[in-house]
Write an enzyme that holds these catalytic residues in place. Structure first.
Site, PDB file in Angstrom:
ATOM      1  N   CYS A 245       0.820  -1.209   0.000  1.00 50.62           N
ATOM      2  CA  CYS A 245       0.000   0.000   0.000  1.00 50.62           C
ATOM      3  C   CYS A 245       0.858   1.265   0.000  1.00 50.62           C
ATOM      4  CB  CYS A 245      -1.004  -0.039   1.135  1.00 50.62           C
ATOM      5  SG  CYS A 245      -2.455   0.955   0.812  1.00 50.62           S
TER       6      CYS A 245
ATOM      7  N   GLU B 138      -1.213  -8.657   4.070  1.00 50.61           N
ATOM      8  CA  GLU B 138      -0.871  -9.010   5.457  1.00 50.61           C
ATOM      9  C   GLU B 138      -2.100  -9.275   6.313  1.00 50.61           C
ATOM     10  OE1 GLU B 138      -1.186  -5.985   4.427  1.00 50.61           O
ATOM     11  OE2 GLU B 138      -2.137  -4.853   6.042  1.00 50.61           O
TER      12      GLU B 138
ATOM     13  N   HIS C  83      -3.704  -5.189   0.710  1.00 51.56           N
ATOM     14  CA  HIS C  83      -3.162  -5.575   2.023  1.00 51.56           C
ATOM     15  C   HIS C  83      -3.141  -7.087   2.194  1.00 51.56           C
ATOM     16  CE1 HIS C  83      -2.633  -1.637   3.887  1.00 51.56           C
ATOM     17  NE2 HIS C  83      -3.532  -1.282   2.987  1.00 51.56           N
TER      18      HIS C  83
HETATM   19  N1  LIG Z   1      -2.146   6.877   2.809  1.00 50.28           N
HETATM   20  C1  LIG Z   1      -2.019   6.191   1.549  1.00 50.28           C
HETATM   21  C2  LIG Z   1      -1.659   4.737   1.787  1.00 50.28           C
HETATM   22  C3  LIG Z   1      -2.837   3.966   2.291  1.00 50.28           C
HETATM   23  C4  LIG Z   1      -2.503   2.813   3.221  1.00 50.28           C
HETATM   24  O1  LIG Z   1      -1.370   2.390   3.365  1.00 50.28           O
HETATM   25  N2  LIG Z   1      -3.548   2.357   3.890  1.00 50.28           N
HETATM   26  C5  LIG Z   1      -3.419   1.410   4.978  1.00 50.28           C
HETATM   27  C6  LIG Z   1      -3.675   2.102   6.269  1.00 50.28           C
HETATM   28  C7  LIG Z   1      -3.597   1.303   7.538  1.00 50.28           C
HETATM   29  C8  LIG Z   1      -2.936  -0.063   7.437  1.00 50.28           C
HETATM   30  O2  LIG Z   1      -3.638  -1.048   7.091  1.00 50.28           O
HETATM   31  O3  LIG Z   1      -1.720  -0.160   7.667  1.00 50.28           O
HETATM   32  C9  LIG Z   1      -3.282   6.292   0.706  1.00 50.28           C
HETATM   33  O4  LIG Z   1      -4.310   6.690   1.272  1.00 50.28           O
HETATM   34  O5  LIG Z   1      -3.234   5.931  -0.474  1.00 50.28           O
END
Ligand SMILES: N[C@@H](CCC(=O)NCCCC(=O)O)C(=O)O
Length: 253
Positions: free
Chosen positions: A113, A223, A221
């Protein structure tokens, strides 16, 4: 007892009262332990970053995690974000150069992400700061009012590039992924290869052309309860195998 190889994870920073804290989401740590079978080590995001050489003197992999904060826009040539945008300058200052140095040093890396966005930006690409405002693009954000299992549940499909790294790892041409992001790749950085696309042409996974070591980044995600999903388990196992191979190559030196 044989020690497991170490994967470095750069922390997010946050403030509570007058104090700065460094943190990493538990789900990333759990996936590394249960599916990659490695030892996660959290790296603080300091004002003076821990040097890559120091980190990779004991770590054989790098995980660039997701994060609610957005990369500061000046890193990809855009005007500053509006006041109040959730940013984490310390994370940017630590992770962006560390990803570049890991690639140069042939350290296996997995981006998730925000981590995919960091890889693209640090290699010279750009982002759409608000993907949902772009004509023709879905809204890739999660429903923050929904239960977390829904927020990280299957949301849309991705089409996987035949014969690419992700295809080799998963054996799948298409599969469902979750979606928890408001930003997305606009200009793909030189040297990055698209590994998967959403139906609205959002780039959902990339790898590095002619990479010295395992280098994959995904916008979703994997994970999240990785051990319950075949593609996620395969991604983390492949990353763990690359980390183990790097560790063994180091032992020989
Ligand atoms: N802020 C960026 C990246 C989005 C992101 O990484 N979301 C996951 C947030 C929480 C987590 O699951 O770790 C965007 O908005 O594109």
């Amino acid at each position: 007892m044989t020690s497991k190889p170490v994967v470095a994870i750069v922390c997010d920073t946050s403030k509570s009262g007058p104090h700065i804290y460094h943190s990493v989401g538990d789900k990333y740590i759990q996936a590394l332990r249960r599916c990659a079978d490695v030892t996660p080590v959290l790296i603080p995001s300091l004002d003076v970053p821990v040097p890559a050489e120091e980190i990779f003197s004991f770590a054989d992999g790098l995980l660039a995690t997701g994060g609610y904060s957005n990369i500061q826009r000046h890193y990809y040539g855009d005007a500053p974000a509006p006041e109040g945008e959730n940013e984490d300058p310390h994370r940017d200052k630590n992770t962006l150069p560390l990803i570049r140095q890991a690639i140069a040093m042939g350290i296996p890396m997995l981006g998730i992400c925000r981590g995919l966005q960091e890889l693209n930006v640090t290699m010279g690409g750009t982002l759409y700061p608000r993907l949902h405002e772009i004509d023709g693009r879905f809204d890739h954000r999660e429903d923050k009012d929904a239960p977390v299992d829904v927020q990280y549940g299957p949301a849309h499909s991705v089409s996987v590039r035949e014969g690419g790294l992700l295809h080799t790892i998963t054996g799948a041409d298409e599969f469902m992924v979750n979606t928890v992001h408001g930003q997305g790749i606009r200009d793909l950085a030189p040297g990055l290869v698209v590994e998967a696309l959403a139906d609205d042409d959002t780039i959902e996974a990339v790898s590095i052309e002619n990479a010295k070591a395992f280098a994959l980044a995904v916008q979703w995600h994997p994970e999240w309860k990785a051990w319950e999903n075949d593609q996620s388990t395969r991604i983390f196992r492949a990353f763990g195998d690359a980390v183990r191979a790097h560790s063994k190559s180091r032992v020989g030196k």
